[in-house]
Scaffold this motif. Sequence first.
Motif: not given
Length: 134
Positions: A38-41, A44-49, A54-68
Amino acid sequence: MLKEEHEVATLGVPHNPAPPTSTVIHIRSETSMPDHVIWSLFNTLFMNSCCLGFIAFAYSVKSRDKKMVGDLTRAQAYASTAKCLNIWALILGYHRDHSADHHPNTDSASLSVDPEESSCLPRPPASIPRPAPS
């Protein structure tokens, strides 16, 4: 006395030759490991310096996949990277937004405020006379 009460009183409590057995069930508690999606999203939408959100969002999704999948070590590593990237995206985005407030691109000398109006209007050239207020 009833027949059953008489038998219990006469025979005593029945003895079971087998010892009592117990069953223990171990339920593994689900470890609550944040993946910062959620923080990464938000970043991505508001503070994408520098695309850090976006890169943080990609790592967050990878983290969720590995946890599953059950690979908690890699999930924690990806979540830690996402957290670090989110912090930097937030800092840089905040700095970008607030430095723009202190250094506006407009020249304040070219704007004049009419006391009868609340908006800022550009000054007309000096050669054109202003109409008298009605």
